[in-house]
Enzyme design. Sequence first.
Site, PDB file in Angstrom:
ATOM      1  N   SER A 762      43.029  42.247  46.166  1.00  0.00           N
ATOM      2  CA  SER A 762      41.634  41.924  46.723  1.00  0.00           C
ATOM      3  C   SER A 762      41.788  40.794  47.927  1.00  0.00           C
ATOM      4  O   SER A 762      40.603  40.618  48.404  1.00  0.00           O
ATOM      5  CB  SER A 762      41.018  41.152  45.462  1.00  0.00           C
ATOM      6  OG  SER A 762      41.601  40.052  45.166  1.00  0.00           O
ATOM      7  N   LYS A 805      34.356  35.563  40.594  1.00  0.00           N
ATOM      8  CA  LYS A 805      34.733  35.078  42.145  1.00  0.00           C
ATOM      9  C   LYS A 805      33.442  34.464  42.743  1.00  0.00           C
ATOM     10  O   LYS A 805      33.706  33.474  43.224  1.00  0.00           O
ATOM     11  CB  LYS A 805      35.228  36.316  42.786  1.00  0.00           C
ATOM     12  CG  LYS A 805      36.709  36.759  42.170  1.00  0.00           C
ATOM     13  CD  LYS A 805      37.067  37.943  43.105  1.00  0.00           C
ATOM     14  CE  LYS A 805      38.460  38.430  42.519  1.00  0.00           C
ATOM     15  NZ  LYS A 805      39.004  39.692  43.155  1.00  0.00           N
TER      16      LYS A 805
END
Length: 878
Positions: A762, A805
């Site tokens: 990511s 996140k």
Amino acid sequence: MGERFTLPILPLRDTVVYPGVAVPISAGRPGTVEAVQAAIDGDRRLFAVAQRENVDEPSPDLLYTVGTVVRVLQTHRVRGGMQLLVQGEDRAEAVTMESAGTSMLEASLIPLHRFPPRNPEDPAFQALDKELRDRAAELGTRRGVPAEALNQLIGGVGEPGSFADLVAFYLDLPTGDKQKLLEVLDDEERMRRALVAVERELARLDAQEEIQAKVQEELGERQREMLLREQMKQIQRELGDEDDRKEVEDLRKRIEALQLDPDARTEVDRELKRLERTSPQSAEYQVIRTFLEWITELPWSERTDDKINLVRSQEILNEDHYGLEDVKDRIIEFLAVRKLQLERAPEAEDRPEDPPEVQAEESAQASDDVDGGSDPEAEEAEEAEDGDGEKGGDGSTTPPEDAGATNGSSSANGSGEAAEEKEGARRLVGRGPILLFAGPPGVGKTSIAQSIARALGRKYVRISLGGARDEADIRGHRRTYVGAMPGRIIQGMRQVKSKNPVFLLDEVDKLGVSFQGDPSSALLEVLDPAQNSTFTDHYLGITFDLSEVLFIATANYVDRIPAPLLDRMERVDFSGYTEAEKLQIAHRYLLPRQREEAGLKEEELELTEEAMCSMISQYTREAGVRQLERELGKVARKVARKIAAEEVTQMRVGPDDVRDLLGRPRVHPEKMRLEDTVGVSTGMFYTPMGGDIMFVEASVAPGEGGLVLTGQLGDVMKESGRAAWTYAKSRHREFQIPPELMKGVEVHIHVPAGAIPKDGPSAGITMATSLVSALSGRKVRRNVAMTGEMTLTGRVLPIGGVKEKVLGAVRSGISEIILPADNEADLEDLPDEVRDSMIFHLVEVLDDVLVHALAEGPANPPRITPTSKRGVDEVRVD
């Protein structure tokens, strides 16, 4: 016809007196006693006649007209009446019956004479007489009359007619049939009827004896066993082993009361017989006895009734847990399905073999979540401080691992199909799902399982699987081993004493593997709805039905759970709390509980909202609120010390007081940079402790060319950096990167916090953004964070952990987020206040990322000055 005469009437209930027979009679009714007294005062004769109905005060119409004139031989007065012995003399017929005296009856009688046989020497008559005597003797013998008394009785009556009366009296006939025999005056006819009655009695005895023989044949072995057992008891009593045998008998009674299937019953009975044959001093005796005690203590048929009220269940979840709306919705859905199953399949509740009982609630296991959840035993009390979800704990102890602030032919076929459908419906209603609660520590996975038990009205049991390395922990040891015992599953079922509890398998992701086996493989049978109805523990050796148990597993790292085991469970994801949620949880539940544990009153300790926010951000770093509760407890204890020392009477803690009470801040989370910087981009990452931001730094330095990656990066992350470098070189003109920077320079990408291993795809677009910024000289916006995987062609692929996140970025002060377009649906999981306060950029290619991430302004790439030194070209980057 003889002359008439008058006698007092002796009414008889359920008997008939015949001439020549002596009969003892109890006289207690006033009329009867008066009649007997009148007979004693006179010629001692009475007219004994049977009643048609058994009543206390018979009237003349309830008496037969034909009876027997009897003579009173003996009398004996007793309390309530008298006992008398009468001897039958002759038959008589009552012409009239009327009352006389106080309550007795008198009858005007005419004698009835028997008709003797015309020829007593007739062979047929003699044969009849002999047959009657022989059959009567046989009947007497079979009734158990002693032979001597029987011979004396039969031989004492020589006249055939009188013998027929004697036989008729002793026959077991209804009163009406005996009365008919009395009224037969022809001796030969009466003899024939008596013989028929005797033959019928013998036939009845034959049938009875045949039935008894069959019953005795069936019960003979059991009676023999009982006889031998009694003899054994006497021997054991002499040897002093009586107490041990009392325990065996107690075990036998308890086992007989169990509702076991045939195979299990056979095995248990076999072990019980072995126990009876084994000496109590033998080591094997204790092994068998322990096994049988385990059998008797398991809930083979005991279960609790599900009491589902969706409104009440929603209230329970809201009381126990703050936030976690998606999790609550999933649980309410499960409860709704369960409610419909119970209401629409009533036949499934008809368990003749397993009658449901409402058991007394047992004490639940202590929760390992900080907010604990509610104890099913305290359902009525609903005490907030002893384990409510978001209330933050199980009370006096600090939970070990996963605490948080959570909150005819055709007829036969038809009946068989109906029975099969009924059994199928019962299994459908009884079967429970298998849920997996996955999320970081401290978010209330355990406590919400306790809330489910409360909402269902079921008992609750928890076992911790963290560190279990032996298959026997799940399936038990075979009894051949010394110290063998059942596995944790069977132990939990015995502890909870219910067949359908809520069973929590805590920390299922922390199962170990050793040379002793893989416990996760043993769980495959337990957590498979198609197999757990016949779960076999190695210690028991017989099947135990787990299909009605509601299994709930918890885990922090789903990727550590073996795929076959994970496939058997329905995953429910838990995520961390926002600062706003933590603030609410702390004020509502954690602070009141810590205030109470410190012995403080509500007015003696108050925390402002600013002080609480300071503690959340500067002294804790977690997805849940476990550490926050510890810090609150520390503040409460310090305030209690001041109050106990009479330094203060109460204290209102503000932001400035927090540092004095707790010391310097111990958490230094990453914060948004103070200014836009070339070559430094902000990424986002996620761990089981929650989400946060990280910086990716890129720089260009003189060198022989190449790419250097540092920061303890994993292979996947290194590959993302190489892909970004390749993509930047292939698009250097579009990115305004000078061609001379494509060779002769060394590009270095570094991710700070080098002591922490990092990996995952990511960070691809974050590395690419830093790289392009360093090569082109354009600054990266400081208030923008990004996450997403990048391909070699620049496409941006979706990633996971979006909610965590984003929440981490919000805590760090970020205001704009760049996400892959395919992750748009994940934004629905964010709290409304987060979605409203943030700007989200959904991108499909890296070009879109750079548009939003790089600050506006012209490119300012590094200048390259070639120099010559000793014949070697060097590059200087200004």
